[in-house]
Design a protein around this motif. Sequence first.
Motif, short mmCIF file in Angstrom:
data_model
loop_
_atom_site.label_atom_id
_atom_site.label_comp_id
_atom_site.label_asym_id
_atom_site.label_seq_id
_atom_site.Cartn_x
_atom_site.Cartn_y
_atom_site.Cartn_z
N SER A 51 -16.19 -16.99 -3.40
CA SER A 51 -15.31 -18.07 -3.83
C SER A 51 -15.59 -18.37 -5.30
O SER A 51 -16.67 -18.07 -5.83
CB SER A 51 -15.54 -19.34 -2.99
N ASP B 106 -6.69 -11.62 -3.26
CA ASP B 106 -7.44 -11.77 -2.01
C ASP B 106 -6.51 -11.58 -0.82
O ASP B 106 -5.34 -11.22 -0.98
CB ASP B 106 -8.16 -13.11 -1.96
N GLU B 107 -7.00 -11.83 0.38
CA GLU B 107 -6.21 -11.57 1.59
C GLU B 107 -5.01 -12.51 1.71
O GLU B 107 -4.08 -12.23 2.49
CB GLU B 107 -7.09 -11.71 2.83
N ASN B 108 -4.99 -13.59 0.94
CA ASN B 108 -3.84 -14.48 0.92
C ASN B 108 -2.91 -14.16 -0.24
O ASN B 108 -2.00 -14.94 -0.54
CB ASN B 108 -4.31 -15.94 0.82
N ASP B 109 -3.14 -13.03 -0.87
CA ASP B 109 -2.37 -12.57 -2.02
C ASP B 109 -2.47 -13.53 -3.21
O ASP B 109 -1.56 -13.61 -4.04
CB ASP B 109 -0.90 -12.33 -1.65
N GLU B 110 -3.58 -14.25 -3.28
CA GLU B 110 -3.86 -15.12 -4.42
C GLU B 110 -4.80 -14.39 -5.38
O GLU B 110 -5.72 -13.70 -4.96
CB GLU B 110 -4.51 -16.42 -3.95
#
Length: 574
Positions: A256, A520-524
Amino acid sequence: MEGTLNRRSFVKGAALGAAGLVAGGALAACSPQADAPKSESDAAQATATNSAEQQWSFEIAPEPIADADIKETVESDVVVVGGGMSGMVTAASCAENGLKVTLISASTAPVSRGGSNNGVYSTVMEQMGIPRMDPTWFYRMQYAANGGNFRPGLWYKFYNNSEEAINWIIDIASKANIKTTIESGPAYKEGDPMYTPTAAHAFYVDDEELHGAIGNGEGYIAAEMGRYITEDLGVDVRWNVKGEQLVRGGVANGTSGRVDAIIASNADGAYTKYVGTKAVVMATGDFSHDRNMMEKYCPQAVELCDFTTDINYDQGIWMGGLMPGDGHKMELWVGGAWQKEPNNIMLGRPNLPGDQPYTSHTGLMVDKNGQRFMNEDVLGGLACATIMHLPEKTAYCIWGQNRAEAGGPWGAINYAHGEYFTTEEVIERWDTDADGFGIVKADTREEVISKLGLPAETIDTVNRYNEMCASGVDTDFYKTADKLIPIGEGDGPFYGASFTPGFLTSLGGLRTDVNLRVLDENDEPIEGLFNAGCMIGNFYSATYTFAMEGMNYGATCITLPYVLGKDLAAGKLG
């Protein structure tokens, strides 16, 4: 950069039995980090059935390197990891625009592989009278060819910035007395799905290189870029320094916060933390020398890879697996997500006895059972993808000497645009097997069939093919009439060659947005972390077709990193 090895010797000695020249110019020239030794459990994972729940060893982060073990901290605006073309272009663009840059690389010097650099238009193309390509229909056609499984914004960003970027690199080369020309390519017409816009820029010094050697010229510009960023731009360049772990949120392998540093080891094993206050850019090459990663992401190419040789960070063109994907692993460990589309593989492809560079053999090809299996008139990368489905992944070409006059025009890879062979020269190249294809020659078709180890019944396939040539209509695979050249009884001598695709590289990896930020996995976006070169995910899908020859160098290693440097300096990316 490649010592005494050239394209032909690479292919002959390292292509795992493949015959043919390689389009190494499309390879990203990066310098990734070393792989960990494989354990028995790793080997078991490599052969396990893939599933969404399966966790592979390379996905598991190692213990963080402790702050107490770090001997030095070096701070810059931007840290670039990798000393190939994409890393050096990123460093140069950042430094030219006023940023303080540190570049670290596991290689001992600048790395290059091949020589083809796609540029949609340039001063060189203008001087040679080559027209500017029309992206409107061509990119739509390639969109369909890739099944829509990529990020179109990256392609158009390349197109819109390519002319400026390629002219920039041409200018850097010319100041060092390095010349630029355009490579010879296929002569398909606009509108044909196989159409290849003339756009592959190649570097050379000696004019003799224009006749078969320009594809080896990337070493010239790589060496000059290494000098340029160090001596002219003041980039802090550190060779033989291997990235180990990214620092996110102030913690090695943290998941993070912002990525603000990378911990790397030198030749003595001492750790240094390299802080990038604006960005850490990963330009560490492919993952084709890690069996587990290939099993998961490119299982179709595993049999073509050699995982037994030691990692060589200074490796030039090589068929069978290049780098171990350490940059990909480090990004996974800090929360990066793998691209959603299938990873692209770059296969070595048939060239001679094709009519043009980057094409298949456009005459008769059969499988090991002597059966024809495709319309042969396609780009070589696509032919390779089809051949991968054959028994023993092997195709066999059969043709007569009459093809030299009836076929063509005859071009060859590594020659300058507009260079063609005469009929007599083509026959001599076949007779001497000048390109190392293992060509066999005989007075009869039956004898060629026998020399190739094919069943005697293959002559029935030849006869049927000749019947269709005589009629002018290919009722089996509908090849155009101009490619239907008979292999007649009275047209000897006859020739044959077998071909098994060779593996060049894997492309892509972690999800990457149009600004080259890792997602990341949230496309952020993961703040502070960027990709360059063949680390860039979402740029390709399926098979590297060579329809945009030199796209990997020209787009992901030059244009997009060039724009990234300017954007970072302008503060556009946060």
